[in-house]
Enzyme design. Structure first.
Site, short mmCIF file in Angstrom:
data_model
loop_
_atom_site.label_atom_id
_atom_site.label_comp_id
_atom_site.label_asym_id
_atom_site.label_seq_id
_atom_site.Cartn_x
_atom_site.Cartn_y
_atom_site.Cartn_z
N ASP A 13 38.49 8.43 -0.61
CA ASP A 13 39.06 7.07 -0.66
C ASP A 13 40.59 7.07 -0.53
OD1 ASP A 13 36.41 6.23 -1.30
OD2 ASP A 13 36.80 6.80 -3.38
N GLY A 40 32.80 5.35 2.94
CA GLY A 40 33.00 3.98 3.38
C GLY A 40 34.45 3.83 3.78
N HIS A 41 34.67 3.48 5.03
CA HIS A 41 36.04 3.26 5.50
C HIS A 41 36.23 1.77 5.77
CE1 HIS A 41 36.49 7.60 7.24
NE2 HIS A 41 36.40 7.55 5.93
N GLN A 222 35.07 11.67 2.69
CA GLN A 222 35.29 12.20 1.34
C GLN A 222 36.64 12.93 1.25
OE1 GLN A 222 31.84 12.99 2.61
NE2 GLN A 222 31.42 10.98 1.83
N THR A 299 29.44 1.82 -3.14
CA THR A 299 28.62 1.51 -4.32
C THR A 299 29.21 0.38 -5.16
OG1 THR A 299 29.84 3.16 -5.58
CG2 THR A 299 27.79 3.89 -4.52
N ARG A 329 49.12 3.64 0.23
CA ARG A 329 49.14 2.73 -0.92
C ARG A 329 50.42 2.82 -1.75
NH1 ARG A 329 43.37 0.70 -2.18
NH2 ARG A 329 44.65 -1.10 -1.84
P1 IMP Z 1 27.04 12.22 -2.91
O1 IMP Z 1 27.98 12.58 -1.80
O2 IMP Z 1 26.45 10.85 -2.78
O3 IMP Z 1 26.05 13.30 -3.15
O4 IMP Z 1 27.93 12.14 -4.24
C1 IMP Z 1 28.55 13.31 -4.80
C2 IMP Z 1 29.92 12.97 -5.38
O5 IMP Z 1 30.82 12.64 -4.32
C3 IMP Z 1 29.94 11.76 -6.31
O6 IMP Z 1 30.91 11.97 -7.33
C4 IMP Z 1 30.40 10.62 -5.41
O7 IMP Z 1 31.00 9.58 -6.14
C5 IMP Z 1 31.40 11.36 -4.54
N1 IMP Z 1 31.58 10.72 -3.25
C6 IMP Z 1 30.75 10.74 -2.19
N2 IMP Z 1 31.26 10.06 -1.16
C7 IMP Z 1 32.45 9.59 -1.56
C8 IMP Z 1 33.47 8.83 -0.92
O8 IMP Z 1 33.40 8.46 0.25
N3 IMP Z 1 34.58 8.57 -1.67
C9 IMP Z 1 34.71 9.02 -2.94
N4 IMP Z 1 33.79 9.73 -3.58
C10 IMP Z 1 32.67 10.03 -2.89
#
Ligand code: IMP
Length: 425
Positions: A13, A40-41, A222, A299, A329
């Site tokens: 993020d 999510g972008h 990520q 989410t 930011r």
């Molecule tokens: P997963 O990728 O859904 O398996 O989640 C594993 C961890 O990565 C969790 O702590 C999520 O909140 C974090 N995570 C996954 N995708 C993102 C993202 O795009 N931004 C921030 N955290 C992420």
């Protein structure tokens, strides 16, 4: 020509979407190389406001947009995104999906939720999008790839074997009803037909682009500290968001990677469980969250917020080999009397300047802060580095020193034009 990887330097993020959207104007190819619709972008431009989960943000420019084999694809989500873009008059004919990209299946979604629930108080806080189970199947050599959706009987036979094994888990471990092979087959063949025009061996497109000297961006998802090897394991994601993952997940020959741009927020955020030494569980953390609207794009969960973690930032710069950085930011910190950067951690009676591999050590780390003066002038409309308040420039200079690479872009607002390109002397 240049090939540039854009890498999240913290826990995700960081604002990579905006940076890719900006740089994609000049690029001819944009490749997404890791993650899935857990990312999510948010992109705001003349077509409107979009929350993209799978389609590379370069789709708004005249570029080839590639979903590489390092990505896991939920076809339903992808088709929804394509249709939404088309409704907003965005051309998706230049979208390509790797035939080697693994597909998120219904049982992956089910298992992600069930496994998280079974962890109880030790839940990882995954996005429950089936990401972990899909990568687990890839590693176990029982995944379904995008190309498989187009193979008819071959797909059905492979699916039968996999679903049989998944049903054993669903019924015997979780006491649920089994999944129907036929239902899944019909649904996924439909997705395959819809996506068929986009699915191909994209390594040829990438190789061709390199040979023709076309500018290319490799778009990370990520953040580095969520990497499954070098991040805060097990509070990590299942793919490789690092610069090395950019080659791995796209098929680009590492010799052809010219620039590695690390994207850092000027503070820190994290969503989901796991250690975050500079987290602020007080009114300052709330102020950052509300001002920056730090809620997950995927989410909607509130993100944990805190001061800039210089120890983590330096680690991330080192493991990625950033050649430059973008800071995003900055405007969120406008109006603070003082701003803080952690430059070391206190661990028991020791002070350490490295990012520990041990999760229990990292959990016990207390940040050692350096305080700097804040700035009161709003920065959002500033166009040049020289326009920024002196205190903001000092803050940026300190971050530059810590991460050890030049800051070339500073984002002062969500819109494209709210960006300062820093001239390097
Ligand atoms: P997963 O990728 O859904 O398996 O989640 C594993 C961890 O990565 C969790 O702590 C999520 O909140 C974090 N995570 C996954 N995708 C993102 C993202 O795009 N931004 C921030 N955290 C992420």
């Amino acid at each position: 020509m240049a090939v540039t990887a854009i890498i999240g330097a913290q826990w995700g993020d960081e604002g990579k979407g905006k940076i890719v959207d900006l740089l994609a104007e000049k690029a001819r190819v944009v490749v997404r190389f890791s993650g899935g619709d857990n990312a999510g972008h948010t992109v705001i431009n003349r077509f409107g406001r979009f929350a993209l989960h799978l389609v590379p943000s370069g789709i708004f420019s005249e570029t080839d947009c590639i979903i590489g084999h390092g990505v896991v694809v939920n076809p339903e989500i992808l088709i929804g995104e394509i249709e939404n873009l088309n409704q907003h008059h965005v051309d998706t004919s230049r979208l390509h999906i790797s035939d080697r990209a693994h597909v998120i299946m219904p049982y992956h979604l089910l298992l992600d939720g069930l496994e998280e629930d079974a962890r109880g108080g030790n839940a990882l806080g995954t996005t429950r999008r089936g990401i972990g189970p899909a990568y687990a199947d890839k590693a176990a050599r029982q995944g379904i790839r995008a190309g498989d959706l187009l193979t008819g009987e071959e797909f059905l036979s492979r699916l039968r074997t996999v679903v049989e094994q998944k049903n054993a888990i669903l019924t015997r471990v979780y006491g649920l009803k089994p999944c129907s092979v036929d239902e899944i087959y019909q649904r996924y063949v439909g997705y395959g037909q819809r996506l068929a025009p986009y699915i191909s061996d994209v390594t040829r497109i990438i190789d061709g682009a390199v040979k023709q000297g076309r500018d290319m961006l490799l778009e990370g998802a990520q953040g580095s500290l969520l990497d499954n090897d070098l991040g805060t394991y097990p509070y990590t994601t299942s793919s490789c968001p690092l610069a090395s993952g950019a080659c791995l997940g796209s098929g680009l020959n590492p010799k052809n990677l010219d620039h590695i741009l690390g994207v850092y927020k000027v503070y820190t955020s994290r969503v989901g469980a796991g250690p975050m030494p500079t987290e602020l569980k007080d009114s300052t953390g709330d102020k950052i969250r509300e001002r920056a609207h730090e809620y997950g794009t995927t989410t909607g969960r509130p993100r944990r917020c805190g001061w800039f973690d210089g120890v983590a930032a330096r680690y991330s710069s080192g493991i990625n080999g950033f050649t430059a950085a973008a800071l995003t930011r900055l405007d969120v910190l406008d109006g603070f009397d003082r701003v803080k950067i952690s430059t070391a951690y206190r661990l028991g009676d020791k002070v350490i300047d490295y990012f520990p591999a041990s999760i229990s050590e990292l959990m016990r780390c207390e940040p050692v802060y350096e305080e700097l003066p804040g700035w009161q002038t709003p920065t959002t409309h500033m166009k040049r580095y020289e326009d920024l308040p002196e205190a903001a420039r000092r803050y940026i200079a300190r971050i530059t020193e810590i991460i050890g690479c030049p800051v070339t872009i500073i984002s002062v607002g969500p819109a494209r034009e709210e960006t300062i390109f820093v001239e390097q002397h």
